[in-house]
Design a protein around this motif. Structure first.
Motif: not given
Ligand SMILES: Nc1ncnc2c1ncn2[C@@H]1O[C@H](COP(=O)(O)OP(=O)(O)OP(=O)(O)O)[C@@H](O)[C@H]1O
Ligand SMILES: [Mg+2]
Length: 273
Positions: A42, A45, A47, A66-73, A82, A193
């Motif tokens: 992104f 970043l 990800v 951890p939060s922000g590690s890329g799980k949702s992505t 995406e 989640e």
């Molecule tokens: N659409 C987007 N545009 C820019 N950055 C993004 C976007 N979606 C996610 N990010 C960034 O990508 C990184 C990974 O995000 P992601 O949502 O995959 O993390 P996560 O592991 O699911 O976190 P959480 O536990 O908080 O849900 C984070 O730094 C987030 O801020």
């Protein structure tokens, strides 16, 4: 068997991990979702970093980190919500379609359940579930309704079919969302989640549905912090940090014998909460 610290370290064509006796006694099937060298940025970043992941038919993979590690992505690229920058993703041997009808079919085959239930507020519970089968799968209304009622019964909300989403509890709405995905006969279900927006007393009713789904043989990728679910229903835990798969192992091994400092640190934080 110990885990690996490198995302390339695990040969993904090796024998799938065995199930523990607390989960299921069936052997795992063929590779169903395969990510090879997947990278995603992104902006600046990074990800997803060189992700290598194979989910076998019937396997339940729990993704934590951890939060922000890329799980949702990770979930979102499998469903092509995406795009990826490089690498390949196949579902049941087919590369993800770019757009159009193929993409709608993919979304039907790869069910996704989010933290927020995303039900259509102006439609009844039954209509929320029948919509996809009618529009995407081409089912007749009567057949779609019969199927949807059976699924609503299966997740324990059959009596709510005529109501609207706002009339249901969060736990009930999330179970409807699961039924709605199942109505498309997906090959794999992704959960991001699914219980984290729920009040504590509703979490178990959703997890119970997911555990039963896992035991029925559904292939599942589940992002969750519910370690009880991971232990009871997971075949494998994948631990992510900073966009990488840092290690992966059976739940028992991972929770008792995490190898990497990042996983040990993460487990220390969540298990002592
Ligand atoms: N659409 C987007 N545009 C820019 N950055 C993004 C976007 N979606 C996610 N990010 C960034 O990508 C990184 C990974 O995000 P992601 O949502 O995959 O993390 P996560 O592991 O699911 O976190 P959480 O536990 O908080 O849900 C984070 O730094 C987030 O801020
Ligand atoms: Mg997330």
């Amino acid at each position: 068997m110990s885990s690996t610290s490198s995302p390339r370290g695990r040969a993904d064509d090796e024998a799938p991990p065995t199930t523990s006796d607390t989960t299921r006694d069936r052997p795992l099937g063929r590779p169903l979702v395969v990510l090879e060298h997947v990278d995603k940025h992104f902006g600046d970043l990074h990800v997803l970093k060189d992700i290598q992941l194979t989910v076998h038919e019937g396997e339940v993979v729990v993704v934590i980190g951890p939060s922000g590690s890329g799980k949702s992505t990770l979930c979102r690229v499998i469903n092509r919500l995406e795009t990826i920058d490089s690498g390949t993703i196949t579902v049941d041997g087919h590369a993800l379609p770019e757009e159009g009808k193929g993409l709608a079919q993919l979304r039907a085959e790869v069910g996704m359940v989010f933290q927020s239930f995303n039900l259509f507020a102006h439609m009844t519970i039954l209509d929320n579930v029948t919509l996809g089968p009618i529009k995407v799968r081409g089912l007749k209304k009567a057949a779609a309704e019969k199927k949807s009622r059976a699924l609503l019964d299966r997740v324990g909300v059959g009596a709510q079919a005529a109501k609207y989403p706002a009339q249901l509890s969060g736990g009930q709405q999330q179970r409807v969302a699961i039924a709605r995905s199942l109505a498309m006969d997906p090959k794999v279900m992704l959960f991001d989640e699914p219980t984290s927006a729920l009040d504590p007393e509703m979490i178990n009713e959703v997890l119970d549905v997911m555990i039963r789904l896992a035991r029925s043989g559904m292939t599942m990728v589940v992002v969750t912090h519910e370690m009880g679910f991971a232990r009871r229903a997971g075949d494998r835990v994948v631990f992510m940090a900073d966009g990488e798969i840092v290690e992966q192992n059976t739940p028992d091994e991972f929770f008792t014998n995490a190898q990497s400092h990042r996983a040990q640190d993460f487990l220390g934080k969540i298990l002592t909460r």
